[in-house]
Design a protein around this motif. Structure first.
Motif, PDB file in Angstrom:
ATOM      1  N   ALA A 367     -76.380 -13.410-156.668  1.00  0.00           N
ATOM      2  CA  ALA A 367     -75.536 -13.908-155.578  1.00  0.00           C
ATOM      3  C   ALA A 367     -74.143 -14.312-156.034  1.00  0.00           C
ATOM      4  CB  ALA A 367     -76.228 -15.094-154.900  1.00  0.00           C
ATOM      5  N   VAL A 368     -74.059 -15.137-157.068  1.00  0.00           N
ATOM      6  CA  VAL A 368     -72.770 -15.733-157.427  1.00  0.00           C
ATOM      7  C   VAL A 368     -71.760 -14.691-157.896  1.00  0.00           C
ATOM      8  CG1 VAL A 368     -71.613 -17.370-158.957  1.00  0.00           C
ATOM      9  CG2 VAL A 368     -73.800 -17.981-157.907  1.00  0.00           C
ATOM     10  N   PRO A 369     -72.070 -13.838-158.888  1.00  0.00           N
ATOM     11  CA  PRO A 369     -71.054 -12.875-159.328  1.00  0.00           C
ATOM     12  C   PRO A 369     -70.700 -11.841-158.269  1.00  0.00           C
ATOM     13  CG  PRO A 369     -73.143 -12.471-160.452  1.00  0.00           C
ATOM     14  CD  PRO A 369     -73.288 -13.767-159.730  1.00  0.00           C
ATOM     15  N   THR A 370     -71.688 -11.435-157.452  1.00  0.00           N
ATOM     16  CA  THR A 370     -71.404 -10.421-156.432  1.00  0.00           C
ATOM     17  C   THR A 370     -70.468 -10.966-155.367  1.00  0.00           C
ATOM     18  OG1 THR A 370     -73.587  -9.431-156.792  1.00  0.00           O
ATOM     19  CG2 THR A 370     -72.435  -8.833-154.779  1.00  0.00           C
ATOM     20  N   GLN A 371     -70.753 -12.169-154.865  1.00  0.00           N
ATOM     21  CA  GLN A 371     -69.912 -12.742-153.815  1.00  0.00           C
ATOM     22  C   GLN A 371     -68.536 -13.109-154.353  1.00  0.00           C
ATOM     23  OE1 GLN A 371     -70.881 -12.606-150.814  1.00  0.00           O
ATOM     24  NE2 GLN A 371     -69.607 -13.976-149.608  1.00  0.00           N
ATOM     25  N   ALA A 372     -68.462 -13.621-155.576  1.00  0.00           N
ATOM     26  CA  ALA A 372     -67.170 -13.980-156.168  1.00  0.00           C
ATOM     27  C   ALA A 372     -66.300 -12.744-156.343  1.00  0.00           C
ATOM     28  CB  ALA A 372     -67.388 -14.681-157.510  1.00  0.00           C
ATOM     29  N   ALA A 373     -66.892 -11.653-156.831  1.00  0.00           N
ATOM     30  CA  ALA A 373     -66.133 -10.417-157.005  1.00  0.00           C
ATOM     31  C   ALA A 373     -65.699  -9.850-155.666  1.00  0.00           C
ATOM     32  CB  ALA A 373     -66.979  -9.401-157.769  1.00  0.00           C
ATOM     33  N   LEU A 374     -66.551  -9.956-154.653  1.00  0.00           N
ATOM     34  CA  LEU A 374     -66.218  -9.447-153.319  1.00  0.00           C
ATOM     35  C   LEU A 374     -65.049 -10.225-152.729  1.00  0.00           C
ATOM     36  CD1 LEU A 374     -67.144  -7.377-151.198  1.00  0.00           C
ATOM     37  CD2 LEU A 374     -68.675  -9.127-150.281  1.00  0.00           C
ATOM     38  N   GLN A 375     -65.083 -11.533-152.824  1.00  0.00           N
ATOM     39  CA  GLN A 375     -63.986 -12.357-152.307  1.00  0.00           C
ATOM     40  C   GLN A 375     -62.686 -12.070-153.030  1.00  0.00           C
ATOM     41  OE1 GLN A 375     -65.756 -16.178-152.895  1.00  0.00           O
ATOM     42  NE2 GLN A 375     -66.500 -16.333-150.798  1.00  0.00           N
ATOM     43  N   SER A 376     -62.787 -11.800-154.325  1.00  0.00           N
ATOM     44  CA  SER A 376     -61.593 -11.533-155.118  1.00  0.00           C
ATOM     45  C   SER A 376     -60.978 -10.180-154.784  1.00  0.00           C
ATOM     46  CB  SER A 376     -61.951 -11.580-156.610  1.00  0.00           C
ATOM     47  OG  SER A 376     -60.842 -11.262-157.411  1.00  0.00           O
ATOM     48  N   ALA A 377     -61.806  -9.210-154.396  1.00  0.00           N
ATOM     49  CA  ALA A 377     -61.331  -7.835-154.214  1.00  0.00           C
ATOM     50  C   ALA A 377     -60.815  -7.560-152.805  1.00  0.00           C
ATOM     51  CB  ALA A 377     -62.452  -6.857-154.549  1.00  0.00           C
ATOM     52  N   VAL A 378     -61.417  -8.181-151.781  1.00  0.00           N
ATOM     53  CA  VAL A 378     -61.071  -7.844-150.399  1.00  0.00           C
ATOM     54  C   VAL A 378     -59.719  -8.463-150.033  1.00  0.00           C
ATOM     55  CG1 VAL A 378     -61.760  -8.065-147.980  1.00  0.00           C
ATOM     56  CG2 VAL A 378     -63.487  -7.679-149.746  1.00  0.00           C
ATOM     57  N   PRO A 379     -58.781  -7.667-149.488  1.00  0.00           N
ATOM     58  CA  PRO A 379     -57.499  -8.222-149.054  1.00  0.00           C
ATOM     59  C   PRO A 379     -57.677  -9.298-147.997  1.00  0.00           C
ATOM     60  CG  PRO A 379     -57.448  -5.810-149.066  1.00  0.00           C
ATOM     61  CD  PRO A 379     -58.875  -6.218-149.276  1.00  0.00           C
ATOM     62  N   GLU A 380     -56.793 -10.292-148.007  1.00  0.00           N
ATOM     63  CA  GLU A 380     -56.953 -11.427-147.104  1.00  0.00           C
ATOM     64  C   GLU A 380     -56.993 -11.010-145.647  1.00  0.00           C
ATOM     65  OE1 GLU A 380     -54.837 -15.746-146.069  1.00  0.00           O
ATOM     66  OE2 GLU A 380     -54.128 -14.525-147.739  1.00  0.00           O
ATOM     67  N   GLU A 381     -56.185  -9.992-145.276  1.00  0.00           N
ATOM     68  CA  GLU A 381     -56.123  -9.593-143.870  1.00  0.00           C
ATOM     69  C   GLU A 381     -57.386  -8.875-143.401  1.00  0.00           C
ATOM     70  OE1 GLU A 381     -54.156  -6.348-146.358  1.00  0.00           O
ATOM     71  OE2 GLU A 381     -54.183  -8.547-146.271  1.00  0.00           O
ATOM     72  N   LEU A 382     -58.298  -8.548-144.330  1.00  0.00           N
ATOM     73  CA  LEU A 382     -59.535  -7.863-143.968  1.00  0.00           C
ATOM     74  C   LEU A 382     -60.777  -8.712-144.223  1.00  0.00           C
ATOM     75  CD1 LEU A 382     -58.804  -4.287-145.406  1.00  0.00           C
ATOM     76  CD2 LEU A 382     -58.866  -4.942-142.992  1.00  0.00           C
ATOM     77  N   ARG A 383     -60.604  -9.898-144.763  1.00  0.00           N
ATOM     78  CA  ARG A 383     -61.771 -10.692-145.173  1.00  0.00           C
ATOM     79  C   ARG A 383     -62.679 -11.025-143.990  1.00  0.00           C
ATOM     80  NH1 ARG A 383     -58.350 -14.680-149.132  1.00  0.00           N
ATOM     81  NH2 ARG A 383     -58.291 -13.287-150.951  1.00  0.00           N
ATOM     82  N   GLY A 384     -62.115 -11.419-142.883  1.00  0.00           N
ATOM     83  CA  GLY A 384     -62.942 -11.778-141.733  1.00  0.00           C
ATOM     84  C   GLY A 384     -63.820 -10.622-141.287  1.00  0.00           C
ATOM     85  N   LYS A 385     -63.213  -9.420-141.173  1.00  0.00           N
ATOM     86  CA  LYS A 385     -63.973  -8.254-140.725  1.00  0.00           C
ATOM     87  C   LYS A 385     -65.040  -7.872-141.746  1.00  0.00           C
ATOM     88  CE  LYS A 385     -59.961  -6.180-139.838  1.00  0.00           C
ATOM     89  NZ  LYS A 385     -59.039  -7.220-139.393  1.00  0.00           N
ATOM     90  N   VAL A 386     -64.702  -7.930-143.033  1.00  0.00           N
ATOM     91  CA  VAL A 386     -65.665  -7.554-144.066  1.00  0.00           C
ATOM     92  C   VAL A 386     -66.823  -8.540-144.114  1.00  0.00           C
ATOM     93  CG1 VAL A 386     -66.007  -7.337-146.562  1.00  0.00           C
ATOM     94  CG2 VAL A 386     -64.012  -6.287-145.479  1.00  0.00           C
ATOM     95  N   PHE A 387     -66.510  -9.845-144.093  1.00  0.00           N
ATOM     96  CA  PHE A 387     -67.581 -10.837-144.193  1.00  0.00           C
ATOM     97  C   PHE A 387     -68.354 -10.957-142.883  1.00  0.00           C
ATOM     98  CE2 PHE A 387     -64.627 -12.544-147.549  1.00  0.00           C
ATOM     99  CZ  PHE A 387     -65.380 -12.038-148.599  1.00  0.00           C
ATOM    100  N   GLY A 388     -67.703 -10.652-141.759  1.00  0.00           N
ATOM    101  CA  GLY A 388     -68.443 -10.589-140.502  1.00  0.00           C
ATOM    102  C   GLY A 388     -69.460  -9.457-140.519  1.00  0.00           C
ATOM    103  N   ALA A 389     -69.023  -8.293-141.035  1.00  0.00           N
ATOM    104  CA  ALA A 389     -69.955  -7.163-141.170  1.00  0.00           C
ATOM    105  C   ALA A 389     -71.067  -7.492-142.159  1.00  0.00           C
ATOM    106  CB  ALA A 389     -69.189  -5.920-141.622  1.00  0.00           C
TER     107      ALA A 389
END
Length: 450
Positions: A367-389
């Motif tokens: 959980a921890v490394p996967t979510q941390a890497a995902l948050q670091s990689a996704v552009p801020e303007e797309l984070r809501g859509k990505v994490f909503g999905a």
């Protein structure tokens, strides 16, 4: 082979990243504390609606009265439909608006809807209660992606491991013990006043979130919501590392929810305690995940992210297999050595509880490394859509396995032990396969660089 998301690396600054830095971050602490209030209130809400709906049976026509199991099923439906249908759409509006505003409004909305349960015409109407449960769940769909999107904005990139370890620990504690919070609240305040106590928790969360900085203007030109949704989903599909990261988190969450269901059968069939005492197993797994989260946050950044994740899946598969073997050991091995009638209860309970704790530790490695890497990689303007999905995928993927796990635990030969073996074996074999590929790639890269 294409590489997955890279692990956030620690900078070479004089300030060493760690929990101490997070605890000094006032904005992060407000978000984390708000999460604690919100997560536990969200779990207590379910218990509240169960209590209200079951109490209504006394005033309904006996010929139209429904059982507690059916009430709970309909309540699950009311909470699950928004999670499956509205997650990506909620993510679109999370990206359009200030995360702070979305977080505050989602908590205030849930506080308002829960407090409405005190109204007599709602408290005595099953349909009205189910409608309110539906609305509360809608509020939760906006809170989730807004909260996840806020973390990388409030903390440094090198602190994402520690931040996510705290948030995942809170989530697991709420998952394991959150439902238990509802009962004492109802016992102390009564069904009539319990909604106000739970609404207060949501209101306190909203109050804490006023301390957060805003990040988006509330006006501006936007594409139609369906076009923004399409762009967000296209980004996930066209970015294999992001897609794989969401898939890993979804598989992990589905396994965790399934294990919570299986824990009931494990308590009864293996430990020979009452089914409602399955909380011991969940507590052990939650303790293990808390320990694993802290360990990964402290030392995980020294290891490649892929290696940590698949070691976690390997451990998860191994310990599920070992848990599954306990039932067969007490049924076949114990009688062979003269221990007929001996079960993994009493002092032997330490065996399944220890395995459950190691299962939780393994979950943290994923959980921890996967979510941390995902948050670091996704552009801020797309984070809501990505994490909503991502939230939608997690909710959808957990539904069918939960049903199948319950059916197999009750009906397959060997019961819960067979179910654990069926879950653990493919998990372990898949993890070993990926670990071997990663090891070969690391060895190849090392020899090329030599």
């Amino acid at each position: 082979m294409k590489s997955d998301l890279t692990t956030p690396q620690h900078s070479q600054s004089s300030t060493r990243p760690g929990f101490r830095e997070l605890f000094r971050n006032r904005h992060f602490m407000c978000l984390w504390t708000a999460q604690i209030f919100s997560q536990f209130a969200d779990r207590a809400v379910f218990v509240l609606f169960v209590a209200v709906l079951t109490s209504q049976r006394a005033v309904l026509d006996p010929q139209q009265s429904i059982g507690a199991a059916e009430i709970t099923s309909w309540l699950y439906v009311a909470f699950t439909i928004p999670a499956i249908a509205l997650g990506p759409l909620a993510g679109v509006y999370v990206d359009r608006c200030s995360n702070k505003i979305v977080l505050i409004l989602s908590n205030l909305a849930r506080a308002f809807f829960v407090s409405m349960v005190t109204l007599p015409w709602i408290a005595h109407s099953p349909k009205a209660c189910l409608a309110l449960a539906f609305l509360v769940s809608i509020g939760s769909q906006f809170f989730g992606p807004a909260e996840t999107s806020s973390i990388p904005r409030l903390v440094k990139k090198e602190d994402l491991f520690h931040a996510n370890s705290l948030f995942f620990t809170t989530m697991m504690i709420a998952l394991g013990f959150g439902f238990a919070v509802g009962e004492p609240i109802i016992s102390r305040t009564g069904v009539a006043q319990a909604p106000l106590a739970i609404a207060l928790a949501f209101a306190l969360a909203a109050l804490l979130l006023f301390e957060l900085p805003g990040n988006k203007p509330l006006n501006g030109q936007h594409d139609p919501w369906w076009e923004e949704l399409r762009c967000g989903l296209a980004y996930i599909v066209d970015s294999p590392p992001v897609f794989r990261a969401i898939l890993k988190i979804t598989l992990l969450f589905s396994t965790i929810i399934t294990l919570n269901i299986i824990a009931v059968g494990l308590a009864e069939q293996v430990m020979h305690i009452q089914p409602f005492q399955f909380g011991y197993i969940v507590a052990a797994a939650g303790l293990g995940m808390g320990i694993g989260n802290i360990w990964v946050a402290k030392t995980g950044h020294n290891n490649p992210s892929n290696l940590l994740v698949y070691r976690g899946f390997a451990g998860l598969g191994l310990f599920m297999i070992l848990l599954g073997m306990l039932g067969f050991i007490q049924k076949f091995i114990f009688p062979m050595v003269g221990l007929t009638g001996v079960y993994f209860g009493g002092w032997l309970m330490v065996v399944p509880l220890t395995l459950a704790a190691f299962t939780g530790i393994s979950c943290a490695f994923v959980a921890v490394p996967t979510q941390a890497a995902l948050q670091s990689a996704v552009p801020e303007e797309l984070r809501g859509k990505v994490f909503g999905a991502q939230n939608t995928a997690m909710s959808t993927a957990s539904t069918i396995p939960v049903v199948l796990a319950g059916l197999s635990s009750d009906n397959l030969p060997g019961g819960v032990s067979t179910t654990l073996l069926l879950l653990g074996l493919p998990t372990l074999l898949g993890a070993i396969y990926h670990l071997s590929r990663i090891s070969r790639n690391l060895a190849r890269n090392g020899s090329n660089g030599a």
